[in-house]
Scaffold this active site. Structure first.
Site, PDB file in Angstrom:
ATOM      1  CG  ASP A  16     -12.355   1.602  -8.724  1.00 36.15           C
ATOM      2  OD1 ASP A  16     -13.331   0.849  -8.944  1.00 36.15           O
ATOM      3  OD2 ASP A  16     -12.454   2.685  -8.119  1.00 36.15           O
ATOM      4  NE  ARG A  40     -15.548   5.281   0.033  1.00 33.66           N
ATOM      5  CZ  ARG A  40     -15.561   4.790  -1.202  1.00 33.66           C
ATOM      6  NH1 ARG A  40     -14.610   3.985  -1.594  1.00 33.66           N
ATOM      7  NH2 ARG A  40     -16.514   5.094  -2.029  1.00 33.66           N
ATOM      8  CD  GLU A  65      -2.489   1.821   0.360  1.00 35.75           C
ATOM      9  OE1 GLU A  65      -3.187   1.045  -0.310  1.00 35.75           O
ATOM     10  OE2 GLU A  65      -2.432   3.049   0.122  1.00 35.75           O
ATOM     11  CE1 TYR A 118     -24.745   6.155   1.593  1.00 35.48           C
ATOM     12  CE2 TYR A 118     -25.637   6.849  -0.517  1.00 35.48           C
ATOM     13  CZ  TYR A 118     -24.563   6.453   0.262  1.00 35.48           C
ATOM     14  OH  TYR A 118     -23.307   6.370  -0.293  1.00 35.48           O
TER      15      TYR A 118
END
Ligand SMILES: Cc1cc2nc3c(=O)[nH]c(=O)nc-3n(C[C@H](O)[C@H](O)[C@H](O)COP(=O)(O)OP(=O)(O)OC[C@H]3O[C@@H](n4cnc5c(N)ncnc54)[C@H](O)[C@@H]3O)c2cc1C
Length: 398
Positions: free
Chosen positions: A291, A105, A31, A215
């Site tokens: 992605d 998230r 990462e 939401y």
């Protein structure tokens, strides 16, 4: 046992690490950031995403912290007409085998991260910026910006829309700028008047050249606001703050949603970007995922769900794979995943044709949608939400 080197520790990369570890391999996740973390706000997970999380062994934890939705509610943002709702209660849950939920998230990422930390065969390396890869007959090697080289049996590029692995593998340059700016804000629910809370709804307000979705997230403690404007801007930008007055002006045509829009503060803006689907996802021992493989506009609320499906499919296919079998398994993975994800990329791009018309076209859209029965509305999303990715240990038809 193979060593799978994964570029990127987002939702897709961590899910892949869990999936390949469950299949008996070692995973090394590289990462770029100094720590494994997610920012951002809410994320919707349809049953297909939750099935994938179940296959990874973390579905129950995600459901536990998620808000379970009862409807996708479609409003005309100009007239205030409630056009229709796709019900997400018993019928939907029975048909698709799971609820439709929203989570923060960061919470979803944390659940995946905790599972990776608990898995002996997953190694997490932060502060590792991938710049490319090399390979030979038996190994694939990730190149890092600081000169390190990390070798394994295969490399998975899960490094997002600006993927360095894709840059080398596909070489299709910068993402496409959509010309749509999304404005995002999160507000504490106690600031929202009770009649505007819609505590179990994902609500769309459609208007001319724009729409607004909200939401609840974080167990209902906050309301997530995301408003999109077809402003035709041509440059890419991310996370740029805008003042409250500008956000209000931009969405002034959404008169029926004004009260809610005016509650938004600290708006930040992103230019939405995506890419065209490509046939080439693999190069020998290297494959793209999430992605990096199929970046899409967020209008189908499926990008993360598809990354999770990718991860589970890949994990199943790699299970028991010997060194020489790996390239063939990666090809099989790409073959299984390309068509479905390309279809969703396309639908996400086309969806503004539904949300953004004005005048007579908007009236015709409302009439068309309101004529659909509850079952017909479900049928529209069945292929997407009802998909059950194969479980680890079960055979995947390659
Ligand atoms: C506004 C918005 C709303 C969305 N809403 C939804 C939704 O409701 N439902 C849904 O399913 N999806 C949604 N999505 C899509 C979803 O967020 C993405 O599809 C998902 O996060 C993709 O995960 P990923 O791991 O493939 O990529 P990313 O999340 O981009 O993760 C990539 C990781 O790789 C790291 N990285 C990047 N480059 C390098 C490098 N060179 N070296 C090492 N590491 C690197 C990054 O730091 C990051 O951690 C939304 C997206 C947006 C923009």
């Amino acid at each position: 046992m193979a060593v799978i080197v994964i570029a990127g520790g987002g939702i897709g990369g961590l899910a892949t690490a869990l999936a390949v570890a469950a299949g008996g391999h070692r995973a090394v996740v590289l990462e770029r950031a100094e720590e494994f973390a997610e920012i951002g706000a809410g994320i919707q997970l349809a049953p297909n995403g939750l099935h994938a999380l179940d296959a990874l062994g973390v579905g129950a934890r995600v459901r536990g912290s998620a808000v379970h939705m009862d409807e996708l509610r479609f409003m005309d943002g100009v007239t205030g007409e409630h056009v229709t709702s796709l019900g997400l209660t018993a019928d939907y849950r029975d048909r698709f085998g799971s609820p439709y939920v929203v989570v923060h998230r960061a919470e979803l990422h944390q659940v995946l991260l905790d599972a990776c930390l608990a898995a002996d065969s997953v190694e997490l390396v932060a502060g590792a910026t991938v710049t490319g890869y090399e390979q030979d007959d038996r190994t694939a090697t990730v190149l890092l910006a600081d000169g390190r080289r990390i070798s394994g049996t295969a490399v998975i590029g899960a490094d997002g829309i600006h993927s360095a692995i894709r840059g080398r593998l596909v070489g299709d340059g910068e993402p496409r700028v959509s010309g749509i700016t999304v404005y995002r804000a999160v507000i504490p629910m106690e600031r929202v008047p009770v009649h505007l809370r819609f505590p179990r709804s994902v609500v769309w307000w459609a208007g001319p050249g724009c729409h607004f979705v909200h939401y609840p997230i974080a167990g209902g403690r906050y309301l997530n606001l995301a408003a999109s404007s077809d402003d035709g801007r041509t440059e890419a930008f991310a996370g740029v703050p805008v003042d409250t007055q500008r956000a209000r002006r931009e969405f002034a045509t959404l008169r029926a949603a004004r009260e809610l829009l005016e509650l938004g503060e600290d708006w930040k803006t992103w230019m939405l970007v995506d890419r065209d689907p490509v046939p080439q996802w693999t190069d020998g021992r290297v494959a793209l995922l999430g992605d990096a493989a199929h970046p899409m506009l967020h209008y189908a609320a499926q990008g993360a769900c598809q990354a999770l499906e990718d991860a589970v499919t890949l994990g199943c296919l790699l299970e028991g794979g010997t060194n020489s079998a790996i390239p063939g398994r990666l090809t099989a993975y790409a073959r299984l995943r390309r068509e479905r994800t390309a279809r969703i990329q396309h639908i996400a791009r086309e969806s503004t044709r539904l949300w953004h018309p004005a005048g007579a076209a908007a009236t015709a859209r409302n009439a068309m949608l309101s004529e659909l029965s509850p079952r017909e509305l479900q049928d529209q999303v069945a292929w997407m939400h009802g998909f059950q990715v194969a479980q680890p240990g079960k055979e995947v038809a390659a």
